[in-house]
Scaffold this motif. Structure first.
Motif, PDB file in Angstrom:
ATOM      1  N   ARG A 240      48.381 136.087 -16.639  1.00  0.00           N
ATOM      2  CA  ARG A 240      48.690 135.425 -15.366  1.00  0.00           C
ATOM      3  C   ARG A 240      48.724 136.382 -14.182  1.00  0.00           C
ATOM      4  NH1 ARG A 240      50.917 130.281 -17.133  1.00  0.00           N
ATOM      5  NH2 ARG A 240      51.381 129.770 -14.977  1.00  0.00           N
ATOM      6  N   ILE A 241      47.734 137.249 -14.102  1.00  0.00           N
ATOM      7  CA  ILE A 241      47.652 138.108 -12.922  1.00  0.00           C
ATOM      8  C   ILE A 241      47.153 137.272 -11.741  1.00  0.00           C
ATOM      9  CG2 ILE A 241      47.301 140.298 -14.120  1.00  0.00           C
ATOM     10  CD1 ILE A 241      44.222 139.269 -13.146  1.00  0.00           C
ATOM     11  N   PHE A 242      47.371 137.756 -10.533  1.00  0.00           N
ATOM     12  CA  PHE A 242      46.864 137.061  -9.352  1.00  0.00           C
ATOM     13  C   PHE A 242      45.419 137.502  -9.138  1.00  0.00           C
ATOM     14  CE2 PHE A 242      51.484 137.328  -8.751  1.00  0.00           C
ATOM     15  CZ  PHE A 242      51.758 135.964  -8.718  1.00  0.00           C
ATOM     16  N   ALA A 243      44.506 136.673  -9.663  1.00  0.00           N
ATOM     17  CA  ALA A 243      43.103 137.078  -9.766  1.00  0.00           C
ATOM     18  C   ALA A 243      42.442 137.299  -8.412  1.00  0.00           C
ATOM     19  CB  ALA A 243      42.330 136.029 -10.552  1.00  0.00           C
ATOM     20  N   ASN A 244      42.936 136.579  -7.390  1.00  0.00           N
ATOM     21  CA  ASN A 244      42.289 136.668  -6.080  1.00  0.00           C
ATOM     22  C   ASN A 244      42.902 137.758  -5.202  1.00  0.00           C
ATOM     23  OD1 ASN A 244      44.726 135.408  -5.856  1.00  0.00           O
ATOM     24  ND2 ASN A 244      44.069 133.955  -4.299  1.00  0.00           N
ATOM     25  N   MET A 245      43.721 138.601  -5.820  1.00  0.00           N
ATOM     26  CA  MET A 245      44.313 139.694  -5.061  1.00  0.00           C
ATOM     27  C   MET A 245      43.947 141.015  -5.706  1.00  0.00           C
ATOM     28  SD  MET A 245      48.036 138.440  -3.987  1.00  0.00           S
ATOM     29  CE  MET A 245      48.402 136.712  -4.140  1.00  0.00           C
TER      30      MET A 245
END
Ligand SMILES: Nc1ncnc2c1ncn2[C@@H]1O[C@H](COP(=O)(O)OP(=O)(O)OP(=O)(O)O)[C@@H](O)[C@H]1O
Ligand SMILES: [Mg+2]
Lengths: 234, 298
Positions: free
Chosen positions: A86-91
């Motif tokens: 659940r990493i913030f993929a768009n960051m």
């Protein structure tokens, strides 16, 4: 340090945890193993405040945190690496780590901690400005762990960190977990890879359809006939 | 029409379109930011724009404030209204089915429209001339000084917003909540607070648009938010709903298409043509011009 006492958790009518109790002492690595759907993630999500137990207590350093809002539990020093990273993929990688330090305001020490994380995970250092969604699975796991460490947790909850990783990477991740533990962070580790989990843990619990069926030292469980048959493929 | 006068006319409509479009962009930002965080099309957003225009109106007429203080007051007032709407109408429905929230949004919209009629009468009001309108001639082109103001204010607000969203802690929290609410919570982010601030920011931008429109067209009324609200919503979808630069691009594009159609074809045909073109664009890019689907690797 963390004492889960007899919690019952429901998803609507589904009784997912039926009186689960787990104890984690300061400095330990404790692992929770079990088959798919046994309730491992549910246990972690309840501890970190994402779910509310219907009954039972969750004591963190003596304070009952059952039902407390998740964002406040993080502030007490309990951090979770969720299942599936659940990493913030768009960051960017850096922004993900900064979000890990969201509860802190000591910008100088945050910088120092970032350096420590980059030292522990050199592959993240090389990819600071890269979008997190473009990282490989192993790198994403490292990022998720680094992000959780940025809140300076006293206890770290890990949900299947080995999921989907090649054997060599699994070894690397587990040795990092041992390392994090050695530098003073208590660990509660959920795993399907029972073999690896039992090899680094001090204590272990086996979860079966919402109930703890076995518990003991990791050595005892690794040697037990039931665990060997059901979880170690022996 | 020879080619040079055609070009002249084209450039003139482009100027008109960009200034109108920057108004749409300001409104579209609120739609897109709210959608980004709670996946709600806030149908009351156009009415918050209207309330902003009225606050600006009363600030200049009753309180005798100048343009900038009135603009600020409208932004703050609408920001508080936006937070209040979220708290009172949407938050209790956070886990309710989508359709219930959507109907509530329409209810809030009607409440604001007809509540305003009751409060300030349905009669249109003449917005005071807080700023003189001087035509500025550049070559054969005419730029109204108010158009310059609209552009200047909108551009400034969009730059500030872009900075806040990309470089501040609040902005990072907003993006985190928008991408993955549960995980944002695990970072220690108070999601309710972030949603509340998102409404405040979106509403303040809409209020700024309302005041600018009041200054430009001189007339405001309680139903003035319906059409621009609808167009700004389409603009947000066109740019890619949930994507902030998309709302800016979509808004400006919407304004430009509208101005070109009314300049070259007919102004009665304006809205139909504008929406038609947008439908065609969406046929080819269903996620919107800047909309993208980043998938997480598992
Ligand atoms: N959001 C949900 N709604 C309803 N039921 C759920 C939900 N999440 C989990 N469950 C159910 O609760 C039980 C426990 O699920 P949980 O995710 O805790 O298992 P797990 O041990 O983590 O499994 P895995 O190893 O596959 O991750 C399962 O029967 C599952 O179907
Ligand atoms: Mg699980």
């Amino acid at each position: 340090m963390l004492l889960v006492e007899n919690i019952n958790v429901y998803y609507g009518a589904i009784h997912a945890l039926k009186g689960v109790s787990v104890e984690v002492k300061e400095g330990e690595i404790v692992t929770l193993i079990g088959a798919n759907g046994a309730g491992k993630s549910t246990t972690l999500r309840t501890i970190s405040g994402m779910l509310k137990p219907k009954t039972g207590k969750i004591l963190f350093e003596g304070q009952d945190i059952a039902g407390m809002a998740a964002q406040n539990i993080v502030k007490l020093g309990l951090s979770q690496v969720p299942e599936g990273r659940r990493i913030f993929a768009n960051m960017s990688v850096l922004e993900n780590l900064e979000l890990g330090a969201y509860i802190r305001n000591d910008s100088k020490e945050i910088k120092e901690d970032l350096e420590k994380i980059f030292k522990r995970f050199p592959r993240l250092a090389e990819r600071k400005t890269q979008m997190a969604g473009t990282l490989s699975g192993g790198e994403q796991q490292m990022l998720a762990m680094g992000r959780a460490m940025m809140s300076r947790p006293r206890i770290l909850l890990l949900d299947e960190p080995s999921m989907g990783l090649a054997p060599l990477l699994v070894k690397e991740i587990f040795s990092i977990i041992q390392d994090i533990n050695a530098t003073g962070t208590t660990i509660l580790l959920v795993e399907q890879n029972a073999h690896m989990a039992l090899s680094i843990a001090h204590k272990a619990y086996v979860l079966e359809t919402g109930r703890i069926s076995l518990s003991g030292t990791a050595k005892e469980l690794a040697a037990s006939e039931e665990v060997r048959k059901a979880y170690l493929g022996a | 029409m020879d080619s040079s006068s055609f070009l002249m006319q084209f450039a003139q409509q482009l100027i008109n379109g960009v200034s109108l479009g920057s108004i749409y962009a300001l409104i579209a930002l609120g739609y897109t930011m709210v959608y980004g965080t709670i996946k709600l099309i806030n149908f009351a957003h156009g009415d918050v724009y209207m309330v902003g225009a009225y606050i600006g109106f009363f600030a200049t007429t009753v309180l005798g404030l100048g343009f900038l203080p009135a603009l600020l007051l409208a932004m703050v007032g609408a920001g508080i209204l936006g937070m209040f709407i979220e708290r009172a109408a949407y938050r209790p429905l956070r886990n309710a089915p989508k359709i219930a929230v959507l109907i509530t949004a329409i209810g809030v919209s009607l409440f604001l429209e007809y509540g305003s009629m009751l409060l300030v009468t349905p009669q249109p009001r003449t917005f005071p001339a807080v700023l003189s309108s001087t035509p500025i001639h550049i070559g054969g082109l005419i730029i109204n000084s108010q158009q310059v103001l609209i552009l200047g204010v909108s551009l400034f607000l969009m730059v500030v917003l872009t900075y806040v969203v990309n470089y501040t802690k609040l902005g990072k929290a907003m993006r985190a909540v928008s991408f993955d609410t549960d995980t944002a919570r695990l970072m220690g982010i108070d999601v309710d607070k972030v949603i509340s601030y998102t409404f405040a920011v979106g509403s303040a931008l809409a209020a700024a648009a309302g005041v600018l429109v009041g200054v430009y067209y001189n007339s405001i009324d309680p139903l003035m938010g319906i059409m621009p609200g609808l167009k700004a919503f389409v603009a947000a979808v066109l740019g890619g709903i949930g994507v902030i630069p998309g709302a800016m691009l979509g808004g400006v594009l919407m304004g430009v298409i509208e101005a070109l159609v009314s300049g070259f074809i007919s102004s009665t045909f304006r809205d139909a043509a504008a929406f038609g073109i947008l439908i065609i664009i969406l046929l080819f890019k269903p996620a919107g011009l800047l909309g993208k689907n980043i998938r997480e690797k598992v």
